[in-house]
Design a protein around this motif. Structure first.
Motif, short mmCIF file in Angstrom:
data_model
loop_
_atom_site.label_atom_id
_atom_site.label_comp_id
_atom_site.label_asym_id
_atom_site.label_seq_id
_atom_site.Cartn_x
_atom_site.Cartn_y
_atom_site.Cartn_z
N ALA A 61 -2.44 4.85 -4.27
CA ALA A 61 -3.28 3.78 -3.74
C ALA A 61 -4.26 3.30 -4.81
O ALA A 61 -4.44 2.09 -5.02
CB ALA A 61 -4.04 4.26 -2.50
N LEU A 62 -4.88 4.23 -5.52
CA LEU A 62 -5.82 3.86 -6.57
C LEU A 62 -5.11 3.19 -7.75
O LEU A 62 -5.59 2.18 -8.28
CB LEU A 62 -6.57 5.10 -7.06
CG LEU A 62 -7.56 5.73 -6.07
CD1 LEU A 62 -8.12 7.03 -6.63
CD2 LEU A 62 -8.69 4.76 -5.76
N ASP A 69 -10.45 4.87 0.98
CA ASP A 69 -11.60 5.15 1.83
C ASP A 69 -11.81 6.63 2.06
O ASP A 69 -12.95 7.08 2.25
CB ASP A 69 -11.43 4.45 3.18
CG ASP A 69 -11.73 2.95 3.09
OD1 ASP A 69 -12.25 2.52 2.05
OD2 ASP A 69 -11.41 2.23 4.05
N GLY A 70 -10.76 7.41 2.09
CA GLY A 70 -10.93 8.84 2.32
C GLY A 70 -9.65 9.54 2.69
O GLY A 70 -8.65 8.91 3.04
N SER A 83 -6.58 3.83 3.07
CA SER A 83 -6.89 2.93 1.96
C SER A 83 -6.95 1.51 2.48
O SER A 83 -6.38 1.18 3.52
CB SER A 83 -5.84 3.06 0.85
OG SER A 83 -4.56 2.64 1.30
N ARG A 84 -7.64 0.67 1.73
CA ARG A 84 -7.77 -0.72 2.11
C ARG A 84 -7.23 -1.61 1.01
O ARG A 84 -7.31 -1.29 -0.17
CB ARG A 84 -9.23 -1.06 2.40
CG ARG A 84 -9.74 -0.52 3.72
CD ARG A 84 -11.08 -1.08 4.08
NE ARG A 84 -12.13 -0.55 3.23
CZ ARG A 84 -13.40 -0.96 3.25
NH1 ARG A 84 -13.75 -1.95 4.06
NH2 ARG A 84 -14.31 -0.41 2.47
N MET A 92 1.36 -1.41 -1.33
CA MET A 92 1.40 -0.72 -0.06
C MET A 92 2.69 0.08 0.09
O MET A 92 2.69 1.20 0.62
CB MET A 92 1.29 -1.74 1.09
CG MET A 92 1.15 -1.10 2.46
SD MET A 92 -0.34 -0.11 2.59
CE MET A 92 0.07 0.92 4.00
N VAL A 93 3.80 -0.46 -0.40
CA VAL A 93 5.09 0.24 -0.33
C VAL A 93 5.04 1.53 -1.15
O VAL A 93 5.44 2.60 -0.68
CB VAL A 93 6.23 -0.67 -0.81
CG1 VAL A 93 7.53 0.13 -0.94
CG2 VAL A 93 6.42 -1.84 0.15
N LEU A 94 4.55 1.43 -2.37
CA LEU A 94 4.47 2.62 -3.22
C LEU A 94 3.53 3.66 -2.65
O LEU A 94 3.80 4.87 -2.72
CB LEU A 94 4.03 2.23 -4.63
CG LEU A 94 5.02 1.40 -5.45
CD1 LEU A 94 4.41 0.99 -6.78
CD2 LEU A 94 6.32 2.17 -5.68
#
Length: 237
Positions: A61-62, A69-70, A83-84, A92-94
């Motif tokens: 995500a990063l 978010d946590g 995550s946002r 988003m897929v990965l």
């Protein structure tokens, strides 16, 4: 700490250590298998796989530019990473695909380090990853499990002999490789019983229009190939 001590420490971390005997490699593999196959042992050891699973979601995500978010880790060995960002697209897929493949891919990377003799680097690298993950944990049980895992890696790398470090490192990598194989099979059983309607493959199916069964098949391929490849590296085949 003076310059000489810093230099010695750096050399210790990045330097190569002697390869352990083949019997130790095999023995640690058998030990890891004993924590994965029996149901009772798996109920406890699966927590470590969950750490890797949710950590994989968070890391990707990063990397893909999403805002993390946590992360929550629960005593029933489930977890949740929030995550946002853009709700569709490659990021988003990965992120969704990273969870079930993360333990095995981490094990494969660990096997590569062990095959090249970098045992201490593996232990310190794992400690650093767990410390970074700790910042994003949002519940008490999650904090406890990550702190205990990180402390184990650090104490082994700092206080024990090279032989013990090698045994610990090989056991951990075998566990990731073997333990990474079981969750996709468990998920397959849950999906057959209709009790996993919002699993990672189902989310991926909604994101990509590729059937969830194919995503689950991909997870099987990645985990099994990682086990075969990583096992060959560690056994020197």
């Amino acid at each position: 700490m003076d310059t000489d001590h810093i230099t010695d420490l750096w050399s210790r971390v990045v330097g190569a250590q002697p390869a352990p005997s083949l019997w130790l490699v095999i023995a640690t593999g058998v030990l890891a298998l004993g924590t994965v196959v029996p149901r009772t042992a798996w109920r406890l050891s699966r927590n470590a796989v969950t750490i890797a699973h949710e950590g994989g979601h968070g890391l990707i995500a990063l990397v893909t530019g999403r805002r993390l978010d946590g992360i929550r880790l629960h005593s029933d060995t489930s977890g949740l990473t929030v995550s946002r960002g853009k709700p569709t697209g490659i990021g988003m897929v990965l992120t969704a695909a990273a969870g079930y493949t993360a333990p095995s891919l981490l094990g494969l990377a660990g096997a590569a380090l062990l095959a090249s003799g970098h045992i201490t680097a593996l232990l310190w690298g794992a400690t650093a990853l767990l410390l970074a993950m700790l910042v994003m944990i949002r519940n008490a049980y999650g904090v406890l499990t990550v702190v205990l895992a990180g402390a184990a890696f650090f104490l082994v790398s700092w206080l024990t002999t090279p032989h013990v470090q090698a045994a610990f490192a090989y056991a951990v990598v075998w566990f990731l490789l073997l333990g990474g194989v079981r969750p996709p099979f468990e998920l397959m059983g849950k999906r057959r019983r209709g009790s996993a309607g919002d699993s990672d493959p189902d989310q991926l199916a909604r994101l990509t229009n590729v059937p969830a069964a194919l995503w689950l098949g991909l997870f099987h391929v990645v985990t099994l190939c990682s086990l075969i490849g990583g096992g060959q590296w560690m056994l020197g085949l």
